[in-house]
Design a protein around this motif. Structure first.
Motif, PDB file in Angstrom:
ATOM      1  N   LEU A  21     -47.485 -36.168   7.726  1.00  0.00           N
ATOM      2  CA  LEU A  21     -46.808 -36.794   8.862  1.00  0.00           C
ATOM      3  C   LEU A  21     -47.852 -37.477   9.737  1.00  0.00           C
ATOM      4  O   LEU A  21     -48.736 -36.817  10.282  1.00  0.00           O
ATOM      5  N   ILE A  22     -47.739 -38.782   9.864  1.00  0.00           N
ATOM      6  CA  ILE A  22     -48.683 -39.554  10.681  1.00  0.00           C
ATOM      7  C   ILE A  22     -47.900 -40.307  11.747  1.00  0.00           C
ATOM      8  O   ILE A  22     -46.815 -40.844  11.471  1.00  0.00           O
ATOM      9  N   GLY A  23     -48.450 -40.366  12.926  1.00  0.00           N
ATOM     10  CA  GLY A  23     -47.791 -41.110  13.989  1.00  0.00           C
ATOM     11  C   GLY A  23     -48.541 -40.980  15.296  1.00  0.00           C
ATOM     12  O   GLY A  23     -49.477 -40.179  15.431  1.00  0.00           O
ATOM     13  N   PHE A  24     -48.137 -41.766  16.266  1.00  0.00           N
ATOM     14  CA  PHE A  24     -48.715 -41.672  17.599  1.00  0.00           C
ATOM     15  C   PHE A  24     -48.220 -40.399  18.286  1.00  0.00           C
ATOM     16  O   PHE A  24     -47.258 -39.779  17.838  1.00  0.00           O
ATOM     17  N   PRO A  25     -48.862 -39.983  19.365  1.00  0.00           N
ATOM     18  CA  PRO A  25     -48.397 -38.776  20.065  1.00  0.00           C
ATOM     19  C   PRO A  25     -46.973 -38.933  20.603  1.00  0.00           C
ATOM     20  O   PRO A  25     -46.541 -40.028  20.963  1.00  0.00           O
ATOM     21  N   SER A  26     -46.257 -37.816  20.614  1.00  0.00           N
ATOM     22  CA  SER A  26     -44.918 -37.727  21.216  1.00  0.00           C
ATOM     23  C   SER A  26     -43.899 -38.659  20.556  1.00  0.00           C
ATOM     24  O   SER A  26     -43.132 -39.335  21.229  1.00  0.00           O
ATOM     25  N   VAL A  27     -43.902 -38.703  19.217  1.00  0.00           N
ATOM     26  CA  VAL A  27     -42.871 -39.468  18.498  1.00  0.00           C
ATOM     27  C   VAL A  27     -41.895 -38.551  17.768  1.00  0.00           C
ATOM     28  O   VAL A  27     -40.925 -39.024  17.180  1.00  0.00           O
ATOM     29  N   GLY A  28     -42.147 -37.218  17.798  1.00  0.00           N
ATOM     30  CA  GLY A  28     -41.207 -36.275  17.195  1.00  0.00           C
ATOM     31  C   GLY A  28     -41.680 -35.640  15.906  1.00  0.00           C
ATOM     32  O   GLY A  28     -40.863 -35.100  15.151  1.00  0.00           O
ATOM     33  N   LYS A  29     -42.991 -35.644  15.630  1.00  0.00           N
ATOM     34  CA  LYS A  29     -43.490 -35.061  14.383  1.00  0.00           C
ATOM     35  C   LYS A  29     -43.294 -33.543  14.350  1.00  0.00           C
ATOM     36  O   LYS A  29     -42.847 -32.989  13.347  1.00  0.00           O
ATOM     37  N   SER A  30     -43.629 -32.871  15.435  1.00  0.00           N
ATOM     38  CA  SER A  30     -43.501 -31.413  15.471  1.00  0.00           C
ATOM     39  C   SER A  30     -42.040 -30.990  15.418  1.00  0.00           C
ATOM     40  O   SER A  30     -41.693 -29.989  14.773  1.00  0.00           O
ATOM     41  N   THR A  31     -41.168 -31.723  16.083  1.00  0.00           N
ATOM     42  CA  THR A  31     -39.740 -31.412  16.023  1.00  0.00           C
ATOM     43  C   THR A  31     -39.202 -31.592  14.618  1.00  0.00           C
ATOM     44  O   THR A  31     -38.407 -30.779  14.131  1.00  0.00           O
ATOM     45  N   PHE A  32     -39.652 -32.632  13.936  1.00  0.00           N
ATOM     46  CA  PHE A  32     -39.230 -32.876  12.559  1.00  0.00           C
ATOM     47  C   PHE A  32     -39.698 -31.744  11.644  1.00  0.00           C
ATOM     48  O   PHE A  32     -38.945 -31.278  10.776  1.00  0.00           O
ATOM     49  N   LEU A  33     -40.931 -31.269  11.825  1.00  0.00           N
ATOM     50  CA  LEU A  33     -41.439 -30.162  11.018  1.00  0.00           C
ATOM     51  C   LEU A  33     -40.616 -28.896  11.246  1.00  0.00           C
ATOM     52  O   LEU A  33     -40.281 -28.181  10.287  1.00  0.00           O
ATOM     53  N   SER A  34     -40.262 -28.615  12.487  1.00  0.00           N
ATOM     54  CA  SER A  34     -39.476 -27.418  12.784  1.00  0.00           C
ATOM     55  C   SER A  34     -38.071 -27.497  12.204  1.00  0.00           C
ATOM     56  O   SER A  34     -37.503 -26.484  11.786  1.00  0.00           O
ATOM     57  N   LEU A  35     -37.491 -28.702  12.149  1.00  0.00           N
ATOM     58  CA  LEU A  35     -36.148 -28.861  11.590  1.00  0.00           C
ATOM     59  C   LEU A  35     -36.138 -28.755  10.068  1.00  0.00           C
ATOM     60  O   LEU A  35     -35.217 -28.184   9.486  1.00  0.00           O
ATOM     61  N   MET A  36     -37.154 -29.305   9.417  1.00  0.00           N
ATOM     62  CA  MET A  36     -37.176 -29.377   7.959  1.00  0.00           C
ATOM     63  C   MET A  36     -37.697 -28.110   7.300  1.00  0.00           C
ATOM     64  O   MET A  36     -37.377 -27.841   6.140  1.00  0.00           O
ATOM     65  N   THR A  37     -38.532 -27.353   7.991  1.00  0.00           N
ATOM     66  CA  THR A  37     -39.156 -26.170   7.404  1.00  0.00           C
ATOM     67  C   THR A  37     -38.867 -24.953   8.280  1.00  0.00           C
ATOM     68  O   THR A  37     -38.264 -25.051   9.355  1.00  0.00           O
ATOM     69  N   SER A  38     -39.325 -23.807   7.812  1.00  0.00           N
ATOM     70  CA  SER A  38     -39.183 -22.570   8.581  1.00  0.00           C
ATOM     71  C   SER A  38     -40.353 -22.354   9.526  1.00  0.00           C
ATOM     72  O   SER A  38     -40.418 -21.335  10.219  1.00  0.00           O
ATOM     73  N   THR A  39     -41.280 -23.305   9.557  1.00  0.00           N
ATOM     74  CA  THR A  39     -42.443 -23.210  10.444  1.00  0.00           C
ATOM     75  C   THR A  39     -42.096 -23.770  11.815  1.00  0.00           C
ATOM     76  O   THR A  39     -41.487 -24.841  11.925  1.00  0.00           O
ATOM     77  N   GLU A  40     -42.481 -23.061  12.847  1.00  0.00           N
ATOM     78  CA  GLU A  40     -42.248 -23.512  14.212  1.00  0.00           C
ATOM     79  C   GLU A  40     -43.512 -24.180  14.738  1.00  0.00           C
ATOM     80  O   GLU A  40     -44.558 -23.548  14.854  1.00  0.00           O
ATOM     81  N   SER A  41     -43.400 -25.459  15.031  1.00  0.00           N
ATOM     82  CA  SER A  41     -44.514 -26.199  15.610  1.00  0.00           C
ATOM     83  C   SER A  41     -44.199 -26.492  17.071  1.00  0.00           C
ATOM     84  O   SER A  41     -43.086 -26.920  17.400  1.00  0.00           O
ATOM     85  N   GLU A  42     -45.174 -26.269  17.925  1.00  0.00           N
ATOM     86  CA  GLU A  42     -44.946 -26.436  19.363  1.00  0.00           C
ATOM     87  C   GLU A  42     -44.623 -27.888  19.696  1.00  0.00           C
ATOM     88  O   GLU A  42     -45.321 -28.810  19.278  1.00  0.00           O
ATOM     89  N   ALA A  43     -43.536 -28.083  20.407  1.00  0.00           N
ATOM     90  CA  ALA A  43     -43.122 -29.415  20.833  1.00  0.00           C
ATOM     91  C   ALA A  43     -42.926 -29.417  22.342  1.00  0.00           C
ATOM     92  O   ALA A  43     -42.331 -28.499  22.902  1.00  0.00           O
ATOM     93  N   ALA A  44     -43.446 -30.446  23.005  1.00  0.00           N
ATOM     94  CA  ALA A  44     -43.330 -30.548  24.461  1.00  0.00           C
ATOM     95  C   ALA A  44     -43.222 -32.013  24.838  1.00  0.00           C
ATOM     96  O   ALA A  44     -43.385 -32.914  24.013  1.00  0.00           O
ATOM     97  N   SER A  45     -42.969 -32.243  26.133  1.00  0.00           N
ATOM     98  CA  SER A  45     -42.766 -33.613  26.618  1.00  0.00           C
ATOM     99  C   SER A  45     -44.070 -34.329  26.931  1.00  0.00           C
ATOM    100  O   SER A  45     -44.049 -35.483  27.342  1.00  0.00           O
ATOM    101  N   TYR A  46     -45.207 -33.658  26.750  1.00  0.00           N
ATOM    102  CA  TYR A  46     -46.490 -34.300  27.020  1.00  0.00           C
ATOM    103  C   TYR A  46     -47.183 -34.618  25.693  1.00  0.00           C
ATOM    104  O   TYR A  46     -46.847 -34.071  24.638  1.00  0.00           O
TER     105      TYR A  46
END
Length: 403
Positions: free
Chosen positions: A67-92
């Motif tokens: 997963l490649i992208g600029f900061p705050s585009v939704g990569k961590s949220t996508f990882l948490s939705l697709m897998t059982s791994t929880e990646s920290e997601a925040a508004s910063y």
């Protein structure tokens, strides 16, 4: 003058040079110098110093997706939705500071998904630890470029430029050019097709820039000087890429339609779980994976545990996947159509024989089912006796007979 200053100076020279027949040799020489300086920039520093924490993780599963992208585009949220791994997601920005792996379970395959830290403009020169992020991306089978749909095409162009400068070629095939350096004999130049971008003089100038004076060069397709430089350098990575536009719930329907029609693009919304199933289907297609089921003699096929292979795999590859000594004991193999397709075709034949009254919408079903029956198999009839060189297809059933 440092390497970065030399690269900037050459890029300015290329941008202000008019592109025509008279300047093609000058531009080719500048591009060769630019590629050489960029290669020097990517080399690790020889000065001793404390090494930082790397991003790379052990490769596991049947395929790897970055997963490649600029900061705050939704990569961590996508990882948490697709897998059982929880990646920290925040508004910063820069919430993710290291590589976080997860596993997508889809069609019996385990696909490793890597959530990489957000990269910024200038990552190829090392800004924001961009070199480490891009180095991990080079080891992936497919790159998912996560983009913010509210920013249009700006992010896509910037990321493509960064990956291009470090030798990652997205959605492109390797140039069909034969190149072999020699110890003597001068330059042997030939082509099997008419060339519109390169000539013998330009090829010779580019080779001299790399201190190559004896080589064999054969063009099998009409390639550009940039593609010829990629062949000379030899460390380019050609990989498929999916451009995923997130946050489509925040833009108009016209803009969603425009982005969705772009090549290699998928529009999703992680916040509202929109179009994630279609993204998984496209990811499976880009990974070129197939499921192969095994069958023991006198027993039903084991549809619960599939063997995941690459598209184009042969019976010999399947034997090596099962056991390394199986290929040497191989006698022949029997390949069946998957049971799902067989059942569909049997139902179609029964309906046609009994001539049951069916609605007009269902009347076209037999043709569609028959097409699916023949398109998804690697055999003409079921079962078919095959050898080691037989190419398998998705959802084939195989029984291997030993000597």
């Amino acid at each position: 003058m440092g390497i970065l200053e030399k690269i900037a100076e050459i890029e300015k020279e290329i941008s202000r040079t008019q592109k025509n027949k008279a300047t093609e040799y000058h531009l080719g020489l500048l591009k060769a110098k630019l590629a050489k300086y960029r290669a020097q920039l990517l080399e690790p520093s020889k000065s001793a110093g404390a090494k930082g924490e790397g991003f790379d993780v052990m490769k596991s599963g049947d395929a790897r997706v970055a997963l490649i992208g600029f900061p705050s585009v939704g990569k961590s949220t996508f990882l948490s939705l697709m897998t059982s791994t929880e990646s920290e997601a925040a508004s910063y920005e820069f919430t993710t500071l290291t590589c976080i792996p997860g596993v997508i379970e889809y069609k019996g395959a385990n696909i490793q998904l890597l959530d990489l830290p957000g990269i910024i403009e200038g990552a190829a020169q090392g800004k924001g630890r961009g070199r480490q992020v891009i180095a991990v991306a080079r080891t992936a089978d497919v790159v998912i470029m996560m983009l913010d749909a509210t920013k249009g095409d700006v992010q896509r162009a910037l990321l493509e430029k960064e990956l291009e400068s470090v030798g990652i070629r997205l959605n492109r095939l390797k140039p069909n050019i034969y190149f072999k350096p020699k110890k003597c004999g001068g330059l042997s130049y030939n082509s099997t097709v008419p060339l519109t971008h390169c000539s013998e003089k330009l090829v010779q100038l580019i080779l001299h820039e790399y201190k190559i004076f004896n080589a064999e060069v054969l063009f099998r397709e009409d390639c550009t000087p940039d593609e010829f430089i990629d062949v000379i350098v030899g460390n380019r990575v050609y990989m498929p890429c999916l451009y995923v536009y997130n946050k489509v719930d925040q833009i108009s329907m016209e803009e969603v339609d425009r982005l969705a029609r772009k090549s290699h693009s998928v529009v999703i919304s992680c916040g509202m779980d929109l179009n994630l199933d279609y993204l998984l289907e496209k990811l499976w297609e880009y990974l070129a994976l197939i499921c192969i089921y095994t069958k023991k003699r006198g027993e039903r096929p084991d549809f619960g545990d599939a063997i995941i292979m690459r598209r184009g795999a042969t019976v010999e590859h399947v034997c090596h996947r099962i056991h390394r000594s199986l290929a040497s004991q191989f006698k022949y193999a029997l390949v069946w159509v998957s049971s799902v397709r067989v059942c569909v075709c049997v139902c179609v034949c029964v309906c046609e024989r009994e001539k049951d009254p069916v609605p007009r919408a269902v009347a076209a079903l037999p043709l569609l089912c028959v097409r699916a029956r023949f398109q998804g198999t690697s055999t003409k009839y079921s079962p078919q006796r095959v050898g080691l060189t037989h190419v398998m297809e998705h959802e084939d059933v195989i029984q291997i007979v030993k000597k």
